[in-house]
Design an enzyme around this catalytic site. Sequence first.
Site, PDB file in Angstrom:
ATOM      1  N   GLU A 179       0.836  -1.203   0.000  1.00 28.45           N
ATOM      2  CA  GLU A 179       0.000   0.000   0.000  1.00 28.45           C
ATOM      3  C   GLU A 179       0.872   1.254   0.000  1.00 28.45           C
ATOM      4  O   GLU A 179       0.625   2.202   0.745  1.00 28.45           O
ATOM      5  CB  GLU A 179      -0.965  -0.019   1.188  1.00 28.45           C
ATOM      6  N   GLU A 259      -6.491  -8.306  -0.614  1.00 35.34           N
ATOM      7  CA  GLU A 259      -7.007  -8.313   0.758  1.00 35.34           C
ATOM      8  C   GLU A 259      -8.511  -8.101   0.709  1.00 35.34           C
ATOM      9  O   GLU A 259      -8.989  -6.975   0.588  1.00 35.34           O
ATOM     10  CB  GLU A 259      -6.380  -7.178   1.601  1.00 35.34           C
TER      11      GLU A 259
END
Length: 665
Positions: A179, A259
């Site tokens: 991220e 995710e």
Amino acid sequence: MWYYAAFVLFLLGQSTETFGRTFEIDYNYNCFRKDGKAFRYISGSIHYSRVPRCYWKDRLLKMKMAGLDALYTYVPWNFHEPKPGVYEFSGNHDIEAFLQLANEIGLLVILRAGPYICAEWDMGGLPAWLLAKKSIVLRSSDPDYLQAVDTWMNVFLPKMKPLLYQNGGPIITIQVENEFGSYFTCDYNYLRHLTKLFRQNLGDEVVLFTTDGSGLPYVRCGTIEGLYTTVDFGPGTNVTAAFEVQRYSEPNGPLINSEFYTGWLDHWGEPHSVVATERIVKTLTEILDHGANVNMYMFIGGTNFGYWNGKKKLFIFKRVTDYFLFCHVSVFKNTKSTILYNWVQWAGKTPDILYVWLSSKVKFMLFSFSSSASYKKIPEGPIPPTTPKFAYGEISMEKVKTVLEALDALVSFGPIKNIYPLTFDDMKQNFGFVLYRTILPRDYRNLTTLATLFNGVRDRAYVTVNGVFQGILERDREMSINITGTNGAHLDLLVESMGRVNFGRYNNDFKGLLTNLTLNGEILSNWTMYPLDIDGAITRGFLNEASTLKASNCASPTFYKGSFLIPSGIPDLPQDTFIKFPGWTKGQIWINGFNLGRYWPARGPQITLYVPMNILTASSLNNVTVLELENSPCETAKCFVEFVDKPILSKTKDFITEMSLFSKG
Ligand SMILES: *[C@@H]1O[C@H](CO)[C@@H](O)[C@H](O)[C@H]1NC(C)=O
Ligand SMILES: *[C@@H]1O[C@H](CO)[C@@H](O)[C@H](O)[C@H]1NC(C)=O
Ligand SMILES: *[C@@H]1O[C@H](CO)[C@@H](O)[C@H](O)[C@H]1NC(C)=O
Ligand SMILES: *[C@@H]1O[C@H](CO)[C@@H](O)[C@H](O)[C@H]1NC(C)=O
Ligand SMILES: *[C@@H]1O[C@H](CO)[C@@H](O)[C@H](O)[C@H]1NC(C)=O
Ligand SMILES: *[C@@H]1O[C@H](CO)[C@@H](O)[C@H](O)[C@H]1NC(C)=O
């Protein structure tokens, strides 16, 4: 001759094993190709650092039998390199053994290698010792940061190379950073540096990828050419729109949600979060209908033992000790309808049910997809059985020493003297506690304000004057308290680190007293600081010989001890258990020297801590050590902790999280 034949057989075995093993991206057909065949995975996350090694096999088998193709795991750098150049790869740190086990069980591996992982882990997996350079810009081209990354990766990545799928191992793809698009640096040179470093160590074949939130700004800063872009998002998200974001960066190739949030995080002082079943089902079905690869985050949550929890990005509350709160995988022997009923009724309160639910759901979905080319085989056989739990009952505890009384035995080095306070990081203390002491320069007979300038207490300070409790300073919550004391008295602050920020700009999370303290508006000076090694002292058995204290009626951080025997005559003990703290407030607990983690029933939501059976022994007394930082029940009521066979994860009413509002790593 025999040797020769064996050697040839060995070579044959080798070559049949690795010959033709390929794993690559097919940009024409928007899928992966494994050994030339179209492939997509349904996977689940498990973090070896959060599961005791003796349970790795059990958990992986359960994932396999739930019908998963693969697992995702993070590699926490700080778990493996506690000090610069000091590496830990044994016991629970033996990632190679974990990956080999996955290989034997038939699970593929998606390795999230870091260097930064987030993962709600202390400092997002970055070692706190990086902060020795105060001005370091983490996750950037800062040369000191890169130097440390290179040194680590040049040790770690060569261990992974033989475990790549192409080389006969389970690793099909490797994630670089995590991220990154949510971080402020947006430093493409850093990503280029990492790509080169990974390629040098792993070769050109393995698929390297990144993961980012499913929004354009994240993807723009989070990835570069040469790293395959994937996205992450939870239930309730518009799946089409989310994958359009991936397509912005990767017009062709497999769709991947790295995710998919099957649960959500809990923080101290917030309600236990639970995700509505229907939302998970609906979005997961949509993802699979898109033909996408998906990873359930988490499939097996595990536990933040010791001090390993991270801290929320807005730095208000700290992560609780259990992670995603459905770690202690076990199974009820119920019919499917009962399971779903239980799930709705219990709304995630028991880890068992979520696991069963996920397992049967995944199996069900695999069945419905089994007609398509890529899904033909679902493992046969029952879901593996429950890991049994045992209620050992109440253990009476006795007060032994306050931290101040035990100081000599707890100090790891020093003390260190300085006019103004130093941080933990100045003192090379990465975790735990430091005692800060100064002498009151005059009498303060009336209540006088002790204050931290600029919210500089990281994260909690338990304040005493000559051993008498005065109050607690807490980051973002309590910036001042009133104290009294006389000239020459010891003013002591036991400062606790509650885990370093794991996400966002404030990732460089220094600990201790970061700024001056004032008393009656005057800056306090001439500090003596005692870095504490409480874990070491407990391992050395410093409390064994200590006689118990008379009740002294002042609440200040204090050690308690107790012991218990595993009952005889009951087969298969010791078994896992959960520990509960009736009437206790907040602290840390060790069993037989193993640091189980933080307890904080006064704030919640988590009430019990998980105790894995491997730290218990049936052959001698088991020793329980509690460091209660505030108030124990022992002055006024029965003094005990209690082992129960069911977890209590929610102090109050559950909170249904709208997970599409969040993105996390
Ligand atoms: C989901 O996103 C797609 C593409 O952006 C859009 O066309 C569609 O209307 C959205 N669906 C909903 C229910 O908002
Ligand atoms: C302490 O408080 C009392 C009562 O308010 C006041 O009379 C006295 O002046 C104070 N003493 C000091 C040193 O401030
Ligand atoms: C400390 O005492 C002062 C004066 O009595 C009072 O105004 C202040 O609210 C007190 N502060 C705290 C944190 O109790
Ligand atoms: C504490 O105050 C002194 C004097 O104003 C200053 O020199 C010093 O930098 C301060 N220390 C911290 C950690 O803020
Ligand atoms: C701090 O220590 C120095 C040196 O020992 C001493 O001169 C000074 O008076 C002390 N300051 C205070 C506020 O006690
Ligand atoms: C518990 O402590 C006692 C000493 O008080 C020691 O003899 C025993 O070995 C300890 N048990 C374990 C499992 O470490």
